[in-house]
Design a protein around this motif. Structure first.
Motif, PDB file in Angstrom:
ATOM      1  N   GLU A  41       0.793  -1.231   0.030  1.00 49.65           N
ATOM      2  CA  GLU A  41       0.241   0.133   0.071  1.00 49.65           C
ATOM      3  C   GLU A  41       0.965   1.299  -0.091  1.00 49.65           C
ATOM      4  OE1 GLU A  41      -3.084   0.458  -0.340  1.00 49.65           O
ATOM      5  OE2 GLU A  41      -3.316  -1.772  -0.846  1.00 49.65           O
ATOM      6  N   LYS A  44       2.481   1.683  -3.443  1.00 46.55           N
ATOM      7  CA  LYS A  44       1.421   2.340  -4.349  1.00 46.55           C
ATOM      8  C   LYS A  44       0.978   3.542  -4.178  1.00 46.55           C
ATOM      9  CE  LYS A  44      -3.211   1.105  -5.901  1.00 46.55           C
ATOM     10  NZ  LYS A  44      -4.499   0.181  -5.800  1.00 46.55           N
ATOM     11  N   SER A  45       0.791   4.082  -2.899  1.00 45.84           N
ATOM     12  CA  SER A  45       0.522   5.474  -2.549  1.00 45.84           C
ATOM     13  C   SER A  45       1.358   6.420  -2.646  1.00 45.84           C
ATOM     14  CB  SER A  45      -0.119   5.576  -1.174  1.00 45.84           C
ATOM     15  OG  SER A  45       0.839   5.144  -0.159  1.00 45.84           O
ATOM     16  N   LYS A  46       2.918   6.091  -2.570  1.00 47.92           N
ATOM     17  CA  LYS A  46       3.931   7.042  -2.734  1.00 47.92           C
ATOM     18  C   LYS A  46       4.688   6.971  -4.032  1.00 47.92           C
ATOM     19  CE  LYS A  46       8.016   8.865  -0.455  1.00 47.92           C
ATOM     20  NZ  LYS A  46       8.879   8.515   0.920  1.00 47.92           N
ATOM     21  N   TYR A  47       4.729   5.869  -4.457  1.00 48.86           N
ATOM     22  CA  TYR A  47       5.406   5.832  -5.729  1.00 48.86           C
ATOM     23  C   TYR A  47       4.617   5.351  -7.018  1.00 48.86           C
ATOM     24  CZ  TYR A  47       9.504   6.071  -2.614  1.00 48.86           C
ATOM     25  OH  TYR A  47      10.465   6.702  -1.847  1.00 48.86           O
ATOM     26  N   GLY A  48       3.246   5.021  -6.764  1.00 45.01           N
ATOM     27  CA  GLY A  48       2.631   4.574  -7.874  1.00 45.01           C
ATOM     28  C   GLY A  48       2.963   3.312  -8.441  1.00 45.01           C
ATOM     29  N   PHE A  49       3.627   2.525  -7.616  1.00 47.25           N
ATOM     30  CA  PHE A  49       4.272   1.236  -8.014  1.00 47.25           C
ATOM     31  C   PHE A  49       3.392   0.020  -6.996  1.00 47.25           C
ATOM     32  CE2 PHE A  49       7.362  -2.389  -7.505  1.00 47.25           C
ATOM     33  CZ  PHE A  49       7.097  -3.027  -8.702  1.00 47.25           C
ATOM     34  N   GLU A  50       2.898  -1.055  -7.560  1.00 45.27           N
ATOM     35  CA  GLU A  50       2.370  -2.025  -6.592  1.00 45.27           C
ATOM     36  C   GLU A  50       2.924  -3.293  -7.290  1.00 45.27           C
ATOM     37  OE1 GLU A  50      -1.904  -3.728  -5.260  1.00 45.27           O
ATOM     38  OE2 GLU A  50      -1.785  -2.387  -6.748  1.00 45.27           O
ATOM     39  N   LYS A 632      12.134  -0.964 -11.111  1.00 44.04           N
ATOM     40  CA  LYS A 632      10.933  -1.874 -10.955  1.00 44.04           C
ATOM     41  C   LYS A 632      10.578  -2.821 -11.991  1.00 44.04           C
ATOM     42  CE  LYS A 632       8.618   2.949 -10.089  1.00 44.04           C
ATOM     43  NZ  LYS A 632       7.811   3.845 -10.671  1.00 44.04           N
TER      44      LYS A 632
END
Length: 688
Positions: A41, A44-50, A632
């Motif tokens: 989470e 995803k929220s900070k770096y836009g990567f999940e 990534k």
């Protein structure tokens, strides 16, 4: 500088959680995260990567752990493994002799037939993680005495490991997490046929020597390549890292997957003060003493310098690291923050009905620290390779008479292959060095305990430390692996009938060694149970979204590639090849800053703007050496080899203001293979 730490240990995180606040994004990149519990989470929220399960599984299985302490990764489908030169240094030294000093001069196999087999390396590839907390805790009841609980816990862990190994064929280790709050089963595929492919010269791998160690900017090619084999053929590797074409960009998010050794961020203030005032000063005294001994031994000539170099390098590195950690603990602001955070937590615990039962955990840990302080330096203080071999043989013979799960942990069936690989290693043992070390160890024990002490008198046997060490070492045959195998095969009868002086000494002190170990296990059990209660407070507040302390198992860290400010100057994120030659020139006349001839002759070949090293904010510690740095897309962009001086407190706390991990840039490795070492054939295999 420690006043800027976001927190001194996990205790302050607990306070935040109990007060229903959340971690700020400014410091949430802190963490050595479990691969089965990643902070998806936040990413995803900070770096836009999940990260997907497939992503994390591929990265996990692309990494390996060195049994000598360090990390690495698969970087080709045909078994190439990338790690640090300093992680490989032990093996390079064992492969060297008076005619071929690979640790100093480097090595390149022109073909697979020329690759050199390491005598005792074991690489572990993590395959599976399973939570076995309930299975372990079932063996412990609340009314058990600490010694009985420790024995029952050890037996249950042994049962779990043996059953898992028998079922899967994989190395199976139960790992204690959150100080005893959870137990996970880690299962590994083992590679024991490991061969050296390439190593640069020590003068470029450790360019700048001790002066530059833990500093930045850096200009090091701290890299070495091995290859793993199966059935005498290069192993076919399914999961490996692709090689980045250009490496990382500034501010780019990168990931570090490696095996950080041990952190102590869950420690209470009483435990931190024990480390600060007792344990770490004691360790530093030992390190400094051994460092001087090895330096003096090396003055005996080039060959003596060579055989002492591996250990000397390790002790010099440890001395600087421990000094940095101790200075951090001695900073009043850091300790004041820790005390304040702990007090807030205790106030919250005492005012929350469901948490009150855990309030005594801190008192129990404080009492253990007092008991450990009294025992400090009172054991059998003999730390030499040949004596350790004797102890292993003596204890193994006794332990083998018991069922596997009742033995001491290292002698249980689940880890027997790894134990024997080290015990029967063909790596050379140099008796002259062993004698010097053992003499100093005996003298040190007599200084601490007093020469009239009964144990010291037993060890001395009527002689001075130097003569006694000479008698023990030069009359022993334990430097011969065949002799060690014969004694082990003979079991308890071989021990009873042995006339080897080191075996006899190990027998004479074995009761004391076992008694000390029993005491330590009992104290450790009290701490485990107390920290398990503290962990329950953590879980009540935050679930398991808090990472556990490092345990030399695979973890994920992440953060951007970014420089920092120091003494009013901006420290750039990257260094390059041009800077490497400039660094040599600015330190003209200083031996540790002399580049090898291979580099000076290739100066006009290798592109000067090629990036050499870089820094990022990833949370690492000793054991992460050799960890791959990836982007990534799971492309290798760098190789962790150090932290800067501001990061040395990371055993106890993390900061991203100045603390940085330091990596070799992927381009530096590839381009040096091509232009410096004429190894384009090897460079072309990377990532394929």
């Amino acid at each position: 500088m420690f006043a800027i730490f976001k927190r001194c240990c996990l205790l302050s995180l607990l306070v935040a959680g109990l007060c229903n606040s959340t971690l700020s994004q400014a410091n949430a990149d802190e963490g050595m995260w479990l691969f089965n519990d990643l902070p998806t989470e936040h990413l995803k929220s900070k770096y836009g990567f999940e990260p997907t399960e497939e992503w994390s599984d591929k990265l996990m299985k692309s990494c390996v752990r060195f049994n000598v302490g360090g990390s690495a990764s698969f970087v080709s489908s045909n078994g190439l493994v990338l790690t640090n030169h300093h992680v490989a240094f032990d093996t390079l030294s064992k492969l060297s002799d008076k005619d071929n000093n690979y640790a100093k001069d480097g090595f390149l196999a022109k073909s697979m037939a020329d690759e050199l087999k390491a005598p005792d390396l074991e690489l572990n590839q993590l395959i599976k993680i399973t939570d076995v907390t309930d299975k372990v805790n079932e063996a412990i009841s609340s009314d058990m005495a600490p010694g009985d609980a420790a024995k029952a816990r050890r037996a249950r862990i042994g049962e779990i490991e043996s059953a898992a190994k028998e079922e899967s064929g994989l190395r199976s280790d139960v790992v204690t997490l959150y100080g005893g709050g959870k137990y996970h089963l880690y299962q590994y595929k083992k590679y024991t046929d490991v061969r050296l492919v390439w190593a640069p010269e020590a003068s470029i791998a450790f360019f700048g020597g001790d002066a530059d160690n833990f500093e930045y900017p850096r200009f090091n090619l701290d890299a070495t390549i091995f290859r793993v084999y199966e059935d005498d053929k290069p192993a076919k590797i399914e999961h490996f890292l692709k090689w980045s074409e250009d490496g990382p960009a500034e501010n780019e998010l990168v990931f570090v997957a490696g095996n950080p050794g041990r952190t102590s961020r869950i420690f209470t203030t009483a435990a931190l003060k024990y480390q600060r005032d007792v344990r770490m000063p004691y360790i530093l005294d030992f390190i400094r003493r051994r460092e001087v001994l090895l330096q003096q031994f090396g003055l005996g000539g080039p060959e003596m310098e060579r055989i002492a170099k591996d250990q000397l390098f390790g002790f010099q590195n440890s001395r600087k690291a421990y000094m940095g950690m101790l200075q951090g603990l001695q900073d009043p602001a850091m300790m004041a923050n820790a005390v304040a955070a702990e007090q807030k937590l205790l106030e919250k615990v005492s005012s929350t009905e469901e948490l009150k039962e855990y309030a005594s955990a801190w008192e129990k840990i404080a009492d253990v620290q007092k008991r450990k302080a009294k025992k400090q330096g009172q054991g059998v203080l003999i730390n030499s390779r040949m004596f350790s071999i004797a102890q292993e043989l003596v204890q193994m013979a006794t332990e083998d008479l018991k069922p596997s799960n009742e033995r001491l942990a290292e002698f249980q069936d689940s880890g027997r292959e790894s134990l024997e690989q080290q015990l029967f290693s063909s790596a050379p043992i140099y008796k002259e060095l062993q004698q010097a070390i053992l003499a100093d160890e005996i003298a040190r024990m007599c200084e601490i305990r007093g020469a009239d002490d009964e144990l010291c008198q037993t060890v001395l046997a009527g002689k001075n430390p130097n003569d006694r060490a000479s008698e023990l070492i030069f009359n022993s045959k334990l430097d011969d692996p065949e002799v060690r195998q014969q004694i082990a095969a003979g079991g308890i009868d071989a021990i009873k009938n042995s006339d080897d002086p080191l075996i006899k000494l190990a027998v004479a002190v074995d009761d004391k060694v076992r008694a000390d170990r029993k005491d330590s296990e009992e104290l450790g059990e009290i701490e485990k149970q107390a920290y398990a209660q503290i962990s329950q407070v953590m879980f009540a507040a935050n679930g398991t979204s808090v990472y556990p302390d490092a345990t030399f198992t695979l973890r994920l860290a992440f953060g951007p590639v970014i420089g920092y400010e120091e003494k009013g100057k901006s420290i750039p994120a990257f260094t390059d090849i041009n800077g490497t030659f400039a660094h040599e020139e600015s330190h003209s006349g200083q031996k540790d800053f002399d580049l090898p001839e291979s580099w000076t002759s290739a100066r006009d070949k290798i592109p000067g703007g090629t990036r050499m090293n870089f820094v990022c904010t990833t949370d690492i510690i000793g054991g992460n050496s050799g960890s791959p740095v990836v982007n990534k897309d799971l492309e290798l962009v760098g190789l962790i080899f150090d932290g800067n001086i501001q990061s040395l407190i990371a055993d106890y706390a993390y900061t991203d203001k100045q603390g940085r991990s330091v990596s070799v840039h992927s381009n530096a490795i590839r381009e040096s293979l091509r232009y410096v070492y004429d190894a384009e054939f090897l460079a072309d295999q990377l990532g394929k």
